[in-house]
Design an enzyme around this catalytic site. Sequence first.
Site, mmCIF file in Angstrom:
data_model
loop_
_atom_site.group_PDB
_atom_site.id
_atom_site.type_symbol
_atom_site.label_atom_id
_atom_site.label_comp_id
_atom_site.label_asym_id
_atom_site.label_seq_id
_atom_site.Cartn_x
_atom_site.Cartn_y
_atom_site.Cartn_z
ATOM 1 N N ASP A 160 -5.371 2.247 -3.783
ATOM 2 C CA ASP A 160 -4.705 1.301 -4.665
ATOM 3 C C ASP A 160 -4.422 1.887 -6.044
ATOM 4 O OD1 ASP A 160 -7.348 1.486 -5.395
ATOM 5 O OD2 ASP A 160 -7.811 -0.623 -5.129
ATOM 6 N N ASN B 32 -16.539 -9.557 -5.431
ATOM 7 C CA ASN B 32 -16.056 -10.744 -4.700
ATOM 8 C C ASN B 32 -15.699 -10.396 -3.243
ATOM 9 O OD1 ASN B 32 -13.749 -9.272 -4.950
ATOM 10 N ND2 ASN B 32 -12.580 -10.788 -6.100
ATOM 11 N N HIS C 185 -13.750 -7.816 -2.294
ATOM 12 C CA HIS C 185 -12.447 -7.178 -2.073
ATOM 13 C C HIS C 185 -12.588 -5.726 -1.630
ATOM 14 C CE1 HIS C 185 -11.834 -6.046 -6.634
ATOM 15 N NE2 HIS C 185 -12.275 -4.990 -5.985
ATOM 16 N N GLU D 138 -7.785 -9.122 -2.605
ATOM 17 C CA GLU D 138 -8.662 -10.172 -3.118
ATOM 18 C C GLU D 138 -8.925 -11.226 -2.035
ATOM 19 O OE1 GLU D 138 -10.043 -9.458 -5.743
ATOM 20 O OE2 GLU D 138 -8.769 -9.298 -7.522
HETATM 21 C C1 GLP Z 1 -12.017 -1.713 -7.902
HETATM 22 C C2 GLP Z 1 -11.342 -0.954 -6.763
HETATM 23 C C3 GLP Z 1 -12.125 -1.021 -5.472
HETATM 24 C C4 GLP Z 1 -13.595 -0.762 -5.739
HETATM 25 C C5 GLP Z 1 -14.109 -1.828 -6.674
HETATM 26 C C6 GLP Z 1 -15.602 -1.707 -6.964
HETATM 27 O O1 GLP Z 1 -11.624 -3.029 -8.025
HETATM 28 N N1 GLP Z 1 -10.002 -1.414 -6.540
HETATM 29 O O2 GLP Z 1 -11.596 -0.079 -4.552
HETATM 30 O O3 GLP Z 1 -14.316 -0.758 -4.529
HETATM 31 O O4 GLP Z 1 -13.413 -1.696 -7.903
HETATM 32 O O5 GLP Z 1 -15.840 -0.828 -7.999
HETATM 33 P P1 GLP Z 1 -17.242 -0.238 -8.390
HETATM 34 O O6 GLP Z 1 -17.528 0.823 -7.397
HETATM 35 O O7 GLP Z 1 -17.045 0.304 -9.773
HETATM 36 O O8 GLP Z 1 -18.217 -1.369 -8.328
#
Ligand code: GLP
Length: 253
Positions: free
Chosen positions: A74, A143, A145, A150
């Site tokens: 993404d 959440n 995702h 989402e």
């Molecule tokens: C972002 C990314 C996700 C990732 C999530 C969690 O929103 N789009 O791909 O898994 O953050 O991030 P973190 O690993 O910093 O908790």
Amino acid sequence: MEKKYKNFKIVIKENYDSTSIVVADIIAGLVNAKSGGVLGLATGGTPVGAYKQLIAMQAAGKVDFSHVTCFNLDEYHPIAASNSQSYKYFMKDNLFNHININPANTHIPDGMAEDVQAECAAYEQKIAAAGGIDLQLLGIGSNGHIGFNEPASAFSRETNYIALEASTIEANARYFNSPDEVPKHALTMGIGTIFAARRIVMMITGAAKANIAEAAILGYISPQVPASILQLHPDVTFVLDADAAKNIIPRIT
Ligand code: GLP
């Protein structure tokens, strides 16, 4: 601890570093086993340790990325590649600049695309033209995702343009100077794109993710918890540290 549970595998390690080593070993294993392998990569704080391991492994001659192609999940929209909070910048900074991957083989949705629908369709086509994803690495949002898919009333099929939830903007604001700077939209592989990967590894660490880890891995399969669909994938491994697995351990042992 390593446990086959239903049709998936759950690996639980003591801490963040040992979890990162397991994930890096799985990625290096694929790269070494298949010349021209296609990786799906993730951003966020979670995979940084695994990326550090891979950098060290390559420096030690244990893995070679010269024939690897990769696709990131993404990217924010709009965001310039030069912005240090863009996922393009993140990937260069945390991995690509430090390994022998050909930059032409690294793909991330274009955060400045004017025609977002065309960019999403083109991204799907590029993945298909590369032969699909052999191994997809995933983190999880608090959440539930995956990528930026989402919670919703339905699972998305292909790469799509989405509005970020207020909770995601808030969670990701820690990386920006202020919440106002977090882009309100993103381009993300769809749940269908992710699910089409031949193998999936999801890494979850930290006590703050314990509840969502339990919901995603052992809870109902629902688009309200997008990661829960992974329970149906034919080759998925969840790699957790003990903190993230604290609700799961008593339920599977
Ligand atoms: C972002 C990314 C996700 C990732 C999530 C969690 O929103 N789009 O791909 O898994 O953050 O991030 P973190 O690993 O910093 O908790």
